[in-house]
Design an enzyme around this catalytic site. Structure first.
Site, PDB file in Angstrom:
ATOM      1  N   TYR A  79       0.847  -1.205   0.000  1.00  0.00           N
ATOM      2  CA  TYR A  79       0.000   0.000   0.000  1.00  0.00           C
ATOM      3  C   TYR A  79       0.880   1.251   0.000  1.00  0.00           C
ATOM      4  O   TYR A  79       1.608   1.517   0.954  1.00  0.00           O
ATOM      5  CB  TYR A  79      -0.938   0.038   1.208  1.00  0.00           C
ATOM      6  CG  TYR A  79      -1.963  -1.079   1.267  1.00  0.00           C
ATOM      7  CD1 TYR A  79      -2.289  -1.840   0.144  1.00  0.00           C
ATOM      8  CD2 TYR A  79      -2.620  -1.378   2.457  1.00  0.00           C
ATOM      9  CE1 TYR A  79      -3.220  -2.858   0.211  1.00  0.00           C
ATOM     10  CE2 TYR A  79      -3.564  -2.397   2.530  1.00  0.00           C
ATOM     11  CZ  TYR A  79      -3.849  -3.140   1.399  1.00  0.00           C
ATOM     12  OH  TYR A  79      -4.772  -4.147   1.473  1.00  0.00           O
ATOM     13  N   SER A 218     -13.172  -4.659   1.885  1.00  0.00           N
ATOM     14  CA  SER A 218     -14.211  -3.980   1.095  1.00  0.00           C
ATOM     15  C   SER A 218     -15.608  -4.281   1.653  1.00  0.00           C
ATOM     16  O   SER A 218     -16.521  -4.628   0.882  1.00  0.00           O
ATOM     17  CB  SER A 218     -14.120  -4.369  -0.390  1.00  0.00           C
ATOM     18  OG  SER A 218     -12.840  -4.115  -0.914  1.00  0.00           O
ATOM     19  N   LEU A 220     -17.834  -2.357   2.596  1.00  0.00           N
ATOM     20  CA  LEU A 220     -18.824  -1.406   2.075  1.00  0.00           C
ATOM     21  C   LEU A 220     -18.861  -1.456   0.553  1.00  0.00           C
ATOM     22  O   LEU A 220     -19.417  -0.561  -0.081  1.00  0.00           O
ATOM     23  CB  LEU A 220     -18.483   0.016   2.533  1.00  0.00           C
ATOM     24  CG  LEU A 220     -18.532   0.238   4.051  1.00  0.00           C
ATOM     25  CD1 LEU A 220     -17.933   1.587   4.428  1.00  0.00           C
ATOM     26  CD2 LEU A 220     -19.978   0.146   4.530  1.00  0.00           C
ATOM     27  N   ALA A 221     -18.269  -2.513  -0.021  1.00  0.00           N
ATOM     28  CA  ALA A 221     -18.125  -2.606  -1.480  1.00  0.00           C
ATOM     29  C   ALA A 221     -17.533  -1.291  -2.009  1.00  0.00           C
ATOM     30  O   ALA A 221     -18.023  -0.709  -2.980  1.00  0.00           O
ATOM     31  CB  ALA A 221     -19.444  -2.963  -2.158  1.00  0.00           C
ATOM     32  N   GLN A 222     -16.461  -0.842  -1.333  1.00  0.00           N
ATOM     33  CA  GLN A 222     -15.722   0.374  -1.689  1.00  0.00           C
ATOM     34  C   GLN A 222     -16.614   1.614  -1.726  1.00  0.00           C
ATOM     35  O   GLN A 222     -16.372   2.544  -2.479  1.00  0.00           O
ATOM     36  CB  GLN A 222     -14.950   0.164  -2.992  1.00  0.00           C
ATOM     37  CG  GLN A 222     -13.944  -0.980  -2.840  1.00  0.00           C
ATOM     38  CD  GLN A 222     -12.905  -1.068  -3.929  1.00  0.00           C
ATOM     39  OE1 GLN A 222     -13.179  -0.738  -5.071  1.00  0.00           O
ATOM     40  NE2 GLN A 222     -11.715  -1.548  -3.583  1.00  0.00           N
ATOM     41  N   LEU A 224     -19.959   1.646  -2.330  1.00  0.00           N
ATOM     42  CA  LEU A 224     -21.228   1.420  -3.033  1.00  0.00           C
ATOM     43  C   LEU A 224     -22.391   1.289  -2.038  1.00  0.00           C
ATOM     44  O   LEU A 224     -23.472   1.856  -2.239  1.00  0.00           O
ATOM     45  CB  LEU A 224     -21.141   0.127  -3.866  1.00  0.00           C
ATOM     46  CG  LEU A 224     -22.453  -0.287  -4.528  1.00  0.00           C
ATOM     47  CD1 LEU A 224     -22.567   0.358  -5.904  1.00  0.00           C
ATOM     48  CD2 LEU A 224     -22.574  -1.791  -4.664  1.00  0.00           C
ATOM     49  N   GLY A 227     -24.743   4.028  -0.431  1.00  0.00           N
ATOM     50  CA  GLY A 227     -25.886   4.564  -1.160  1.00  0.00           C
ATOM     51  C   GLY A 227     -25.639   5.945  -1.753  1.00  0.00           C
ATOM     52  O   GLY A 227     -26.520   6.513  -2.384  1.00  0.00           O
ATOM     53  N   LYS A 228     -24.416   6.468  -1.584  1.00  0.00           N
ATOM     54  CA  LYS A 228     -24.219   7.838  -2.090  1.00  0.00           C
ATOM     55  C   LYS A 228     -23.846   7.886  -3.564  1.00  0.00           C
ATOM     56  O   LYS A 228     -23.809   8.952  -4.162  1.00  0.00           O
ATOM     57  CB  LYS A 228     -23.195   8.580  -1.231  1.00  0.00           C
ATOM     58  CG  LYS A 228     -21.782   8.067  -1.352  1.00  0.00           C
ATOM     59  CD  LYS A 228     -20.849   8.800  -0.399  1.00  0.00           C
ATOM     60  CE  LYS A 228     -19.541   8.038  -0.312  1.00  0.00           C
ATOM     61  NZ  LYS A 228     -18.610   8.569   0.663  1.00  0.00           N
TER      62      LYS A 228
HETATM   63  N1  LIG Z   1      -6.385  -8.288   1.091  1.00  0.00           N
HETATM   64  C1  LIG Z   1      -6.748  -7.683  -0.004  1.00  0.00           C
HETATM   65  O1  LIG Z   1      -6.515  -8.140  -1.125  1.00  0.00           O
HETATM   66  C2  LIG Z   1      -7.487  -6.360   0.133  1.00  0.00           C
HETATM   67  C3  LIG Z   1      -8.151  -5.806  -0.988  1.00  0.00           C
HETATM   68  C4  LIG Z   1      -8.836  -4.606  -0.803  1.00  0.00           C
HETATM   69  C5  LIG Z   1      -8.850  -3.983   0.455  1.00  0.00           C
HETATM   70  N2  LIG Z   1      -8.181  -4.543   1.505  1.00  0.00           N
HETATM   71  C6  LIG Z   1      -8.188  -3.909   2.855  1.00  0.00           C
HETATM   72  O2  LIG Z   1      -9.532  -3.651   3.233  1.00  0.00           O
HETATM   73  C7  LIG Z   1      -9.698  -2.265   3.539  1.00  0.00           C
HETATM   74  C8  LIG Z   1     -11.108  -1.828   3.191  1.00  0.00           C
HETATM   75  O3  LIG Z   1     -11.471  -2.154   1.854  1.00  0.00           O
HETATM   76  P1  LIG Z   1     -11.712  -1.051   0.737  1.00  0.00           P
HETATM   77  O4  LIG Z   1     -11.030   0.206   1.100  1.00  0.00           O
HETATM   78  O5  LIG Z   1     -11.395  -1.695  -0.573  1.00  0.00           O
HETATM   79  O6  LIG Z   1     -13.302  -0.855   0.732  1.00  0.00           O
HETATM   80  P2  LIG Z   1     -14.399  -0.338   1.785  1.00  0.00           P
HETATM   81  O7  LIG Z   1     -13.862  -0.360   3.139  1.00  0.00           O
HETATM   82  O8  LIG Z   1     -15.605  -1.121   1.469  1.00  0.00           O
HETATM   83  O9  LIG Z   1     -14.660   1.158   1.291  1.00  0.00           O
HETATM   84  C9  LIG Z   1     -13.900   2.226   1.769  1.00  0.00           C
HETATM   85  C10 LIG Z   1     -14.430   3.519   1.164  1.00  0.00           C
HETATM   86  O10 LIG Z   1     -15.839   3.647   1.416  1.00  0.00           O
HETATM   87  C11 LIG Z   1     -16.169   4.997   1.732  1.00  0.00           C
HETATM   88  N3  LIG Z   1     -16.704   5.014   3.105  1.00  0.00           N
HETATM   89  C12 LIG Z   1     -16.116   4.508   4.233  1.00  0.00           C
HETATM   90  N4  LIG Z   1     -16.900   4.708   5.318  1.00  0.00           N
HETATM   91  C13 LIG Z   1     -18.006   5.326   4.880  1.00  0.00           C
HETATM   92  C14 LIG Z   1     -19.191   5.801   5.531  1.00  0.00           C
HETATM   93  N5  LIG Z   1     -19.382   5.649   6.844  1.00  0.00           N
HETATM   94  N6  LIG Z   1     -20.148   6.402   4.777  1.00  0.00           N
HETATM   95  C15 LIG Z   1     -19.968   6.556   3.439  1.00  0.00           C
HETATM   96  N7  LIG Z   1     -18.875   6.140   2.764  1.00  0.00           N
HETATM   97  C16 LIG Z   1     -17.896   5.519   3.480  1.00  0.00           C
HETATM   98  C17 LIG Z   1     -14.876   5.803   1.608  1.00  0.00           C
HETATM   99  O11 LIG Z   1     -14.758   6.277   0.271  1.00  0.00           O
HETATM  100  P3  LIG Z   1     -15.357   7.711  -0.243  1.00  0.00           P
HETATM  101  O12 LIG Z   1     -15.593   8.586   0.958  1.00  0.00           O
HETATM  102  O13 LIG Z   1     -14.311   8.231  -1.160  1.00  0.00           O
HETATM  103  O14 LIG Z   1     -16.613   7.328  -0.956  1.00  0.00           O
HETATM  104  C18 LIG Z   1     -13.806   4.742   1.833  1.00  0.00           C
HETATM  105  O15 LIG Z   1     -12.566   5.047   1.251  1.00  0.00           O
HETATM  106  C19 LIG Z   1      -8.583  -1.557   2.775  1.00  0.00           C
HETATM  107  O16 LIG Z   1      -8.246  -0.308   3.330  1.00  0.00           O
HETATM  108  C20 LIG Z   1      -7.461  -2.574   2.926  1.00  0.00           C
HETATM  109  O17 LIG Z   1      -6.847  -2.431   4.203  1.00  0.00           O
HETATM  110  C21 LIG Z   1      -7.518  -5.733   1.357  1.00  0.00           C
END
Ligand SMILES: NC(=O)c1ccc[n+]([C@@H]2O[C@H](COP(=O)([O-])OP(=O)(O)OC[C@H]3O[C@@H](n4cnc5c(N)ncnc54)[C@H](OP(=O)(O)O)[C@@H]3O)[C@@H](O)[C@H]2O)c1
Length: 342
Positions: A79, A218, A220-222, A224, A227-228
């Site tokens: 990262y 993921s 929160l499905a990144q 998605l 809902g915003k």
């Molecule tokens: N092992 C692997 O292969 C792998 C792969 C992917 C991720 N990961 C790990 O998992 C972690 C989380 O996964 P991810 O970052 O892919 O996806 P996620 O946690 O599903 O989504 C994170 C994004 O969602 C939005 N968000 C977060 N909290 C929110 C809230 N309360 N309300 C509205 N929007 C919100 C933010 O983006 P915005 O504000 O820009 O919308 C944030 O950057 C990563 O940081 C990493 O440490 C591991």
């Protein structure tokens, strides 16, 4: 110590007044919070959050997470090419013993001396003498786990690594990794959310029955599932313009799932994102590591640990998730290209 989340006011809205962080009852060097913090976003260009996020907001997110009882912090050597580990380590500073630090090795050349050297480099960047969880980021398709686990065993023997984990592993390969290590491989970090439920087939039952952990990435499905995002409001960063879930057609198809999340959220005075997280950790062997782009999001995510879904709400969410059939496979590529350059 159970931490009270006192008087959170959050621009993310939702349930944020009081609540209790919950922890796994598994015996680990520091107990593991059910909601952790993912830090891929820290210092990674592909998320596009910029320098003031990397320099200030990220640190504030970590400090607030610690105050609210979050112990699980997930990072990886890859990262930001080490930047995420550095930012996390600096932000944790003197609170090291309150944290359960998890990082990952990218298994390019997974022979024991390289594994050992890379663990030392990660520990140095994190400013720690111990990696609480050292995870293999991906299964290496060419090299079996006996090779990498030789290095992991040596690291455990000298105390640099407390627990070994894997990521993106099938159940078969997780078990093979355990056999190769000769002791428990505590966790498998996999994509798991209402938009990605394949771990339910075998990983969750295995974790539940054997005292292992599924770390949901993921969740929160990144973003998605907050809902915003919709047709007129699509995220612009590289991570999500490359994620088929954010194609206009798929955002439209997700409408029914988001509506169900909103309905359940209303019943809890919460937000869809909080319900999405509460649903993920509904299963006893799962912890979630949402990323956050602001302190407010972190606070909102932490407060989700305290939401108890009813069986009816769980079923309604599962049914809506079953109905969500995003476009996947070969038809995705031309659409992604069109969406990216339009
Ligand atoms: N092992 C692997 O292969 C792998 C792969 C992917 C991720 N990961 C790990 O998992 C972690 C989380 O996964 P991810 O970052 O892919 O996806 P996620 O946690 O599903 O989504 C994170 C994004 O969602 C939005 N968000 C977060 N909290 C929110 C809230 N309360 N309300 C509205 N929007 C919100 C933010 O983006 P915005 O504000 O820009 O919308 C944030 O950057 C990563 O940081 C990493 O440490 C591991």
């Amino acid at each position: 110590m159970r931490t009270v989340l006192a008087n959170l006011t959050s621009e993310c809205g939702g349930k944020a007044d009081t609540g209790l962080m919950r922890y796994l009852s598994i015996d680990t060097v520091t107990r593991i919070s059910r909601i952790g913090l993912g830090t891929w976003q820290f210092g990674s260009r592909e998320w596009g959050y910029g320098e003031s996020y990397a320099g200030q907001e990220a640190r504030a997110i970590v400090r607030r997470a610690l105050e609210l009882g979050v112990t699980l912090f997930d990072t990886a050597e890859i990262y930001g090419f080490g930047r995420s580990e550095r930012i996390l380590g600096e932000a944790i500073g003197g609170s090291r013993e309150s944290a359960f630090l998890a990082t990952k090795i990218f298994p390019l050349l997974p022979v024991a001396p390289v594994v050992e050297q890379r663990a030392v480099a990660s520990a140095n960047r994190l400013g720690t003498h111990r990696l609480d969880l050292y995870q293999v980021h991906q299964p290496n398709p060419l090299v079996r786990d006996g090779t990498i686990m030789r290095g992991m065993r040596a690291l455990q023997r000298v105390g640099l690594v407390a627990e070994v984990g894997v990521s993106n592993y099938s159940l078969e390969r997780w078990r093979a990794a355990e056999a190769a290590l000769g002791s428990r491989v505590l966790s498998n970090q996999v994509r798991y959310s209402l938009a990605a439920r394949s771990p339910e087939r075998d990983l969750l039952p295995f974790a539940e029955s054997s005292g292992r952990v599924v770390i949901a990435y993921s969740p929160l499905a990144q973003g998605l599932l907050s809902g915003k995002y919709h047709g007129a409001s699509r995220p612009v960063n590289r991570v999500r313009t490359g994620n088929p879930l954010f194609l206009p057609e798929n955002l439209e198809r997700a409408g029914d799932l988001i509506a169900t999340l909103r309905e359940v959220a209303d019943a809890h005075s919460a937000t869809p994102a909080q319900i999405a997280l509460a649903w993920v950790i509904h299963s006893p062997a799962v912890v979630a590591i949402p990323g956050a782009s602001s302190v407010e999001q972190l606070e909102s995510n932490v407060a989700a640990a305290d939401i108890e879904l009813t069986d009816g709400q769980d079923q309604a969410l599962r049914a809506a998730s079953d109905r969500f059939q995003p476009i996947t496979g070969p038809p995705v590529l031309p659409r992604l290209l069109r969406a990216r350059f339009s």
